[in-house]
Design a protein around this motif. Structure first.
Motif, PDB file in Angstrom:
ATOM      1  N   GLY A 292       0.823  -1.197   0.000  1.00 43.07           N
ATOM      2  CA  GLY A 292       0.000   0.000   0.000  1.00 43.07           C
ATOM      3  C   GLY A 292       0.857   1.246   0.000  1.00 43.07           C
ATOM      4  O   GLY A 292       2.036   1.201   0.356  1.00 43.07           O
ATOM      5  N   LYS A 293       0.251   2.356  -0.412  1.00 47.25           N
ATOM      6  CA  LYS A 293       0.993   3.621  -0.446  1.00 47.25           C
ATOM      7  C   LYS A 293       0.830   4.378   0.865  1.00 47.25           C
ATOM      8  O   LYS A 293       1.813   4.723   1.496  1.00 47.25           O
ATOM      9  CB  LYS A 293       0.527   4.473  -1.621  1.00 47.25           C
ATOM     10  CG  LYS A 293       0.991   3.939  -2.953  1.00 47.25           C
ATOM     11  CD  LYS A 293       0.666   4.874  -4.069  1.00 47.25           C
ATOM     12  CE  LYS A 293       1.187   4.300  -5.374  1.00 47.25           C
ATOM     13  NZ  LYS A 293       0.951   5.167  -6.496  1.00 47.25           N
ATOM     14  N   ILE A 294      -0.385   4.658   1.259  1.00 49.27           N
ATOM     15  CA  ILE A 294      -0.637   5.366   2.517  1.00 49.27           C
ATOM     16  C   ILE A 294      -1.280   4.418   3.520  1.00 49.27           C
ATOM     17  O   ILE A 294      -0.789   4.256   4.626  1.00 49.27           O
ATOM     18  CB  ILE A 294      -1.524   6.610   2.274  1.00 49.27           C
ATOM     19  CG1 ILE A 294      -0.761   7.627   1.408  1.00 49.27           C
ATOM     20  CG2 ILE A 294      -1.954   7.229   3.599  1.00 49.27           C
ATOM     21  CD1 ILE A 294      -1.572   8.819   0.965  1.00 49.27           C
ATOM     22  N   ASN A 295      -2.372   3.780   3.117  1.00 51.36           N
ATOM     23  CA  ASN A 295      -3.004   2.749   3.952  1.00 51.36           C
ATOM     24  C   ASN A 295      -2.293   1.442   3.643  1.00 51.36           C
ATOM     25  O   ASN A 295      -2.447   0.887   2.557  1.00 51.36           O
ATOM     26  CB  ASN A 295      -4.494   2.637   3.645  1.00 51.36           C
ATOM     27  CG  ASN A 295      -5.231   3.901   3.989  1.00 51.36           C
ATOM     28  OD1 ASN A 295      -5.075   4.449   5.070  1.00 51.36           O
ATOM     29  ND2 ASN A 295      -6.020   4.411   3.051  1.00 51.36           N
ATOM     30  N   LYS A 296      -1.506   0.961   4.584  1.00 53.79           N
ATOM     31  CA  LYS A 296      -0.651  -0.194   4.341  1.00 53.79           C
ATOM     32  C   LYS A 296      -1.086  -1.407   5.135  1.00 53.79           C
ATOM     33  O   LYS A 296      -1.446  -1.293   6.298  1.00 53.79           O
ATOM     34  CB  LYS A 296       0.798   0.143   4.699  1.00 53.79           C
ATOM     35  CG  LYS A 296       1.353   1.261   3.856  1.00 53.79           C
ATOM     36  CD  LYS A 296       2.804   1.485   4.102  1.00 53.79           C
ATOM     37  CE  LYS A 296       3.303   2.575   3.160  1.00 53.79           C
ATOM     38  NZ  LYS A 296       4.735   2.641   3.108  1.00 53.79           N
TER      39      LYS A 296
END
Length: 118
Positions: free
Chosen positions: A91-95
């Protein structure tokens, strides 16, 4: 023999998107396949992952010290019972975070958690 130039092959991501269109993995959920951005994947060293979680800094309050102690116990337990420990983040922000190792039978075992990292 025909020397005509072949039409260009679509790039892989286009081919994959076409291949998975309306295709689901057969299970109770029958979930569709989705591509994920390889830039949103990170493999992380196990010790580096735990370093900030077990750290106690000067001036840390009791809550922080207790939580760091619990993380240290978890880290030690994983190291005692599993080998080849590594961490994967998707994920990029929500991982989604997976801590994975092998047990004594070489079976993959792990933990899953999530994070928001901006």
């Amino acid at each position: 023999m025909n020397n005509k130039t072949k039409p260009p092959v679509p790039e892989f991501s286009v081919q994959i998107k076409d291949a998975i269109k309306d295709l689901t993995y057969l299970s109770e959920a029958d979930a569709p396949f989705e591509m994920f951005d390889p830039e949103s994947f990170e493999q992380m060293n196990f010790n580096e992952f735990f370093a900030p979680l077990v750290a106690i800094y000067e001036g840390s309050n009791e809550t922080v010290r207790v939580r760091a102690g619990r993380f240290a116990e978890l880290k030690e337990m994983l190291e005692t019972h599993l080998t080849n420990l590594t961490v994967f983040k998707f994920g990029k922000i929500n991982k989604e975070i997976y801590i994975v190792g092998l047990d004594e039978n070489k079976k993959p075992v792990g933990l899953k958690t999530s994070a928001v990292e901006t």
